[in-house]
Design a protein around this motif. Structure first.
Motif, PDB file in Angstrom:
ATOM      1  N   GLU A 152      -6.539   6.887   0.067  1.00 60.63           N
ATOM      2  CA  GLU A 152      -6.061   5.511  -0.033  1.00 60.63           C
ATOM      3  C   GLU A 152      -4.582   5.422   0.341  1.00 60.63           C
ATOM      4  O   GLU A 152      -4.169   4.477   1.021  1.00 60.63           O
ATOM      5  CB  GLU A 152      -6.269   4.978  -1.452  1.00 60.63           C
ATOM      6  CG  GLU A 152      -5.897   3.509  -1.583  1.00 60.63           C
ATOM      7  CD  GLU A 152      -6.199   2.941  -2.958  1.00 60.63           C
ATOM      8  OE1 GLU A 152      -5.341   2.202  -3.495  1.00 60.63           O
ATOM      9  OE2 GLU A 152      -7.283   3.247  -3.501  1.00 60.63           O
ATOM     10  N   PRO A 202      -6.056  -0.727  -4.043  1.00 60.84           N
ATOM     11  CA  PRO A 202      -6.996  -0.872  -5.153  1.00 60.84           C
ATOM     12  C   PRO A 202      -6.746   0.077  -6.318  1.00 60.84           C
ATOM     13  O   PRO A 202      -6.931  -0.303  -7.478  1.00 60.84           O
ATOM     14  CB  PRO A 202      -8.351  -0.593  -4.498  1.00 60.84           C
ATOM     15  CG  PRO A 202      -8.158  -0.925  -3.047  1.00 60.84           C
ATOM     16  CD  PRO A 202      -6.741  -0.526  -2.751  1.00 60.84           C
ATOM     17  N   THR A 203      -6.329   1.320  -6.036  1.00 66.82           N
ATOM     18  CA  THR A 203      -6.156   2.285  -7.132  1.00 66.82           C
ATOM     19  C   THR A 203      -4.772   2.924  -7.187  1.00 66.82           C
ATOM     20  O   THR A 203      -4.415   3.508  -8.209  1.00 66.82           O
ATOM     21  CB  THR A 203      -7.212   3.418  -7.056  1.00 66.82           C
ATOM     22  OG1 THR A 203      -7.071   4.118  -5.812  1.00 66.82           O
ATOM     23  CG2 THR A 203      -8.614   2.863  -7.163  1.00 66.82           C
ATOM     24  N   VAL A 228      -8.082  -0.914   3.485  1.00 72.46           N
ATOM     25  CA  VAL A 228      -8.055  -1.281   2.078  1.00 72.46           C
ATOM     26  C   VAL A 228      -7.138  -2.500   1.944  1.00 72.46           C
ATOM     27  O   VAL A 228      -6.194  -2.661   2.724  1.00 72.46           O
ATOM     28  CB  VAL A 228      -7.532  -0.144   1.184  1.00 72.46           C
ATOM     29  CG1 VAL A 228      -8.458   1.079   1.268  1.00 72.46           C
ATOM     30  CG2 VAL A 228      -6.105   0.242   1.553  1.00 72.46           C
ATOM     31  N   ASN A 250      -2.410   3.211 -10.296  1.00 74.12           N
ATOM     32  CA  ASN A 250      -2.314   1.849 -10.814  1.00 74.12           C
ATOM     33  C   ASN A 250      -2.687   1.802 -12.290  1.00 74.12           C
ATOM     34  O   ASN A 250      -3.603   2.496 -12.728  1.00 74.12           O
ATOM     35  CB  ASN A 250      -3.235   0.904 -10.026  1.00 74.12           C
ATOM     36  CG  ASN A 250      -2.744   0.628  -8.628  1.00 74.12           C
ATOM     37  OD1 ASN A 250      -1.606   0.948  -8.282  1.00 74.12           O
ATOM     38  ND2 ASN A 250      -3.586   0.017  -7.805  1.00 74.12           N
TER      39      ASN A 250
END
Length: 200
Positions: free
Chosen positions: A124, A17-18, A195, A84
């Motif tokens: 993450e 996601p990040t 994730v 990202n």
């Protein structure tokens, strides 16, 4: 299909996601020197002693060659952690000591540059590399260790689903001294936060 044992690290990526994980490239030199220089004082207490030429292009090229050799041998898989969207290098994470047969295990180590701590990037990245270890390599177990007073790393590992397993005396030579570490482990069958990960 990911070719794990090619002569150079494959041009693969794993997108969360990040953050995105991908093997280091020679073209990443400027980014690596920049973040490591900014974070030197912050990182030194938690890492093996830095060599005198640690931040030079020559040291970086040796690092990339070593990562390529380890990918080829299938014993270690090094990644950079990229933010990202902005193309900013924020840290690194490695799955090392990969063994198969009756063991099917590996160990992780990671670092995050000082400007990017406490943003969830390290947590993450750990979840993404666990996905890589269990889904791509079909490992049974992943281990980690941190200095006994590294509370941030301990918290990160516990949140990622690792279980504390004990204390290893004088386990690693960190910042020039053999130091005790707390050890952690996670099994492929253990519950852990997930994730979404896309293969790039």
């Amino acid at each position: 299909m990911l070719k794990l044992f090619s002569p150079i690290p494959p041009r693969c990526s794993f997108v969360g996601p990040t953050v995105t994980l991908r093997p280091p490239r020679r073209a990443d030199l400027r980014h690596w020197i920049d973040i490591r220089s900014k974070s030197k004082t912050f990182l030194e207490p938690w890492e093996p002693a830095w060599s005198r030429d640690a931040l030079t292009p020559g040291a970086y090229r040796r690092r990339v060659r070593r990562v390529a050799q380890e990918w080829r041998q299938g014993t270690s898989f090094g990644f950079f952690i990229w933010e990202n969207g902005g193309g900013t290098l924020v840290g690194g994470i490695t799955l090392t000591n990969v063994r198969h047969g009756v063991v099917e295990s590996g160990s992780i180590g990671y670092w995050v540059g000082e400007p990017f701590i406490r943003r969830g990037y390290g947590g993450e990245a750990v979840q993404i590399i666990l996905d890589f270890a269990f889904r791509k390599l079909n490992l049974h177990r992943v281990e980690a260790a941190c200095l006994v007073d590294n509370h941030a790393s301990r918290t990160l590992l516990i949140k990622a689903g690792f279980q504390a397993e004990g204390r290893a005396r004088k386990y690693l030579c960190i910042n020039g001294r053999w130091q005790d570490h707390d050890t952690f482990g996670i099994l492929r069958t253990d519950d852990r936060p997930m994730v979404p990960v896309q293969d790039g």
